[in-house]
Write a protein that holds these residues in place. Structure first.
Motif, PDB file in Angstrom:
ATOM      1  N   TYR A 255      25.576 -17.284 -45.769  1.00 37.45           N
ATOM      2  CA  TYR A 255      26.512 -17.072 -44.647  1.00 37.45           C
ATOM      3  C   TYR A 255      27.059 -15.647 -44.652  1.00 37.45           C
ATOM      4  CZ  TYR A 255      26.463 -21.932 -43.121  1.00 37.45           C
ATOM      5  OH  TYR A 255      26.069 -23.145 -42.619  1.00 37.45           O
ATOM      6  N   LYS A 288      23.401 -31.738 -47.176  1.00 36.69           N
ATOM      7  CA  LYS A 288      22.725 -32.059 -45.912  1.00 36.69           C
ATOM      8  C   LYS A 288      23.791 -32.387 -44.856  1.00 36.69           C
ATOM      9  CE  LYS A 288      18.682 -32.947 -43.989  1.00 36.69           C
ATOM     10  NZ  LYS A 288      17.687 -31.887 -43.895  1.00 36.69           N
ATOM     11  N   GLU A 290      26.914 -31.472 -44.807  1.00 32.92           N
ATOM     12  CA  GLU A 290      27.758 -30.314 -44.499  1.00 32.92           C
ATOM     13  C   GLU A 290      27.042 -29.263 -43.654  1.00 32.92           C
ATOM     14  OE1 GLU A 290      30.349 -30.680 -48.636  1.00 32.92           O
ATOM     15  OE2 GLU A 290      29.071 -28.935 -48.348  1.00 32.92           O
ATOM     16  N   HIS A 291      25.720 -29.177 -43.796  1.00 33.80           N
ATOM     17  CA  HIS A 291      25.036 -28.031 -43.171  1.00 33.80           C
ATOM     18  C   HIS A 291      23.956 -28.416 -42.178  1.00 33.80           C
ATOM     19  CE1 HIS A 291      27.208 -25.413 -45.867  1.00 33.80           C
ATOM     20  NE2 HIS A 291      26.908 -26.249 -46.850  1.00 33.80           N
ATOM     21  N   GLN A 292      23.908 -29.704 -41.787  1.00 34.59           N
ATOM     22  CA  GLN A 292      22.810 -30.126 -40.921  1.00 34.59           C
ATOM     23  C   GLN A 292      22.868 -29.506 -39.528  1.00 34.59           C
ATOM     24  OE1 GLN A 292      22.839 -34.338 -40.848  1.00 34.59           O
ATOM     25  NE2 GLN A 292      24.917 -34.522 -40.066  1.00 34.59           N
ATOM     26  N   ASN A 293      24.017 -28.954 -39.165  1.00 38.04           N
ATOM     27  CA  ASN A 293      24.104 -28.383 -37.818  1.00 38.04           C
ATOM     28  C   ASN A 293      23.620 -26.942 -37.729  1.00 38.04           C
ATOM     29  OD1 ASN A 293      25.056 -30.758 -36.807  1.00 38.04           O
ATOM     30  ND2 ASN A 293      27.198 -30.258 -37.323  1.00 38.04           N
ATOM     31  N   ASP A 294      23.297 -26.351 -38.870  1.00 38.42           N
ATOM     32  CA  ASP A 294      22.770 -24.976 -38.823  1.00 38.42           C
ATOM     33  C   ASP A 294      21.246 -25.030 -38.795  1.00 38.42           C
ATOM     34  OD1 ASP A 294      21.847 -22.409 -39.290  1.00 38.42           O
ATOM     35  OD2 ASP A 294      23.545 -21.883 -40.575  1.00 38.42           O
ATOM     36  N   PRO A 295      20.638 -24.676 -37.647  1.00 40.75           N
ATOM     37  CA  PRO A 295      19.170 -24.790 -37.534  1.00 40.75           C
ATOM     38  C   PRO A 295      18.429 -23.772 -38.404  1.00 40.75           C
ATOM     39  CG  PRO A 295      20.083 -23.715 -35.589  1.00 40.75           C
ATOM     40  CD  PRO A 295      21.255 -24.144 -36.424  1.00 40.75           C
TER      41      PRO A 295
END
Ligand code: UDP
Length: 420
Positions: A255, A288, A290-295
């Protein structure tokens, strides 16, 4: 049901290693001749997944190719056993806490059945025998070995700041061994007789699907399969989802670096197939969520390819990424670092002894102490391809000189000859 399962990895030839060190190669041939009639038994706790399985998959066939009678047995025990041994692993790597009396009992009692099976295997053929017990999971088996057997304990983890009470619990087993092998001199238990100690680094095979040179076409096909864009920068860490591998720190670094390199993608490859690491699933599921929305974050926890395609995928990922990370807080050695260095990649490693045995900061890679420092190095490498190339070329040399299997096999053949 048997609790010790024989694993028979595919054949490999030792001959191609001659090119790396002809004199060492000849020494191996001579030592192997001396070992005719002897039997070598390696025992560990996982046939696939993790560095020890990766080592034995190569070491056993290479020893056999030299005419040494080597075999490999794997513990088959309930999940509860591996929860306890993962706790032992964590305590040995410096985690606070202790093993309760019932846990200690369960751990040693569960090894009674494999211990008995091992006694049977050994007594079935009266020949000089060396048993190599890999890591604490197998350690109490030493109590079941007849005095005629030579015993070697191979500890693969970073015990430089081990929890003292845990190490003390294992002391009687370690003191019984004829030899204890560690990957760094600072891992030696302080009370261990120095004459028993051998420091030997792990190694990789340059000839396997995971490490041989791939064509660009093969690489691109695999990236397409995973829908990862090879026209954009990629940082990757290939590691079990383990707290010591610091996947959170890798995501934080990503990030931070993405602020400067908006097109950056992150691959965290950590297929959960090592039976002796039941902790991985919880960590993977949390990350998964926490971060599934970052493609642009690719979290791989499940194997979707055949074994051969999977080995090639790891190779492709290490070969194609702009930068490989191994941001471990503790690392016994870190074969993933060796594999990436061998591919001429710029590697960023955490400030851990096993990684520092391979990477000299600024010469053949970078060592970092925080996500901020890691992000800075990611940006530097991606923005400066000639620096990446220079570090990678040095890295490949480092592996050629020190971390290929010809050196490891020589270390072990010498050891077998010595303890027999
Ligand atoms: N590995 C893999 N897939 C994964 C994670 C790791 O094939 O998802 C392999 C990696 O390429 C290396 C080994 O497993 O060969 C890990 O060894 P290392 O010494 O780096 O770490 P360990 O798991 O033993 O702590």
């Amino acid at each position: 049901m048997k609790t010790l399962l024989a694993v028979n990895p595919a054949k490999q030839q030792f001959r191609p290693y001659r090119q790396f060190n002809p004199a060492g190669f000849n020494k191996c041939i001579n030592l192997a001749r001396q070992l005719k009639g002897a039997r070598i038994i390696h025992i560990n706790s996982a046939a696939i997944g993790g560095g020890v399985a990766e080592l034995l998959k190569n070491q056993v066939p290479l020893e056999k190719s030299l005419g040494v009678n080597s075999s490999w047995l794997v513990l088959q025990l309930p999940k509860q056993f591996f929860f306890i041994t993962k706790k032992i692993h964590n305590l040995l790597q410096g985690q606070k806490g202790f093993l309760s009396e019932p846990e200690k009992k369960y751990y040693t009692n569960k090894l009674a059945k494999p211990g008995m099976e091992l006694q049977k295997i050994i007594s079935s053929s009266p020949q000089p025998t060396v048993v190599i017990l890999h890591d604490p999971q197998t350690l109490p088996l030493i109590d079941y070995l007849p005095a005629s057997v030579s015993t070697v304990v191979r500890l693969h983890i970073d015990t430089s700041s081990a929890n003292k009470s845990m190490l003390q619990t294992l002391k009687p087993f370690l003191e019984k061994a004829d030899k204890v092998i560690v990957s760094h001199k600072q891992y030696a238990p302080p009370w261990l007789n120095k004459k028993k100690l051998l420091v030997s680094y792990p190694a990789i095979s340059p000839f396997t699907l995971k490490n041989h040179a791939l064509s660009k076409k093969q690489i691109l096909q695999l990236f397409k399969h995973f829908r990862i864009d090879t026209t954009r920068p990629i940082m990757a860490q290939i590691s079990r989802f383990d707290p010591w591998k610091d996947p959170e720190g890798v995501i934080e670094s990503y990030y931070l670096a993405k602020k400067t390199i908006p097109k950056l993608q992150l691959v965290l490859e950590g297929v959960m197939e090592a039976k002796d690491d039941p902790q991985a699933e919880g960590i993977y599921n949390r990350l998964k969520m926490e971060h599934q929305n970052d493609p642009d974050i690719f979290l791989h926890g499940k194997k979707t390819l055949s074994d051969t395609a999977y080995q090639t995928w790891i190779n492709a990922l290490q070969s194609q990424s702009n930068v490989i990370l191994q941001k471990s807080l503790r690392e016994g050695f870190g074969l993933t670092v060796t594999e990436a260095l061998w591919k001429g990649k710029a590697v960023i490693g955490g400030n851990a002894l096993g990684i520092k045995a391979q990477i000299k900061n600024g010469r053949n890679g970078f060592i970092v102490k925080s996500p901020a420092e890691c992000a800075k190095r990611v940006i530097q490498i991606i923005q400066n391809p000639s620096l990446a190339k220079k570090l990678g070329a040095e890295g490949k040399n480092t592996v050629r000189k020190n971390f290929l299997f010809n050196r490891l096999i020589l270390d072990f053949l010498k050891l077998y000859a010595e303890v027999l």
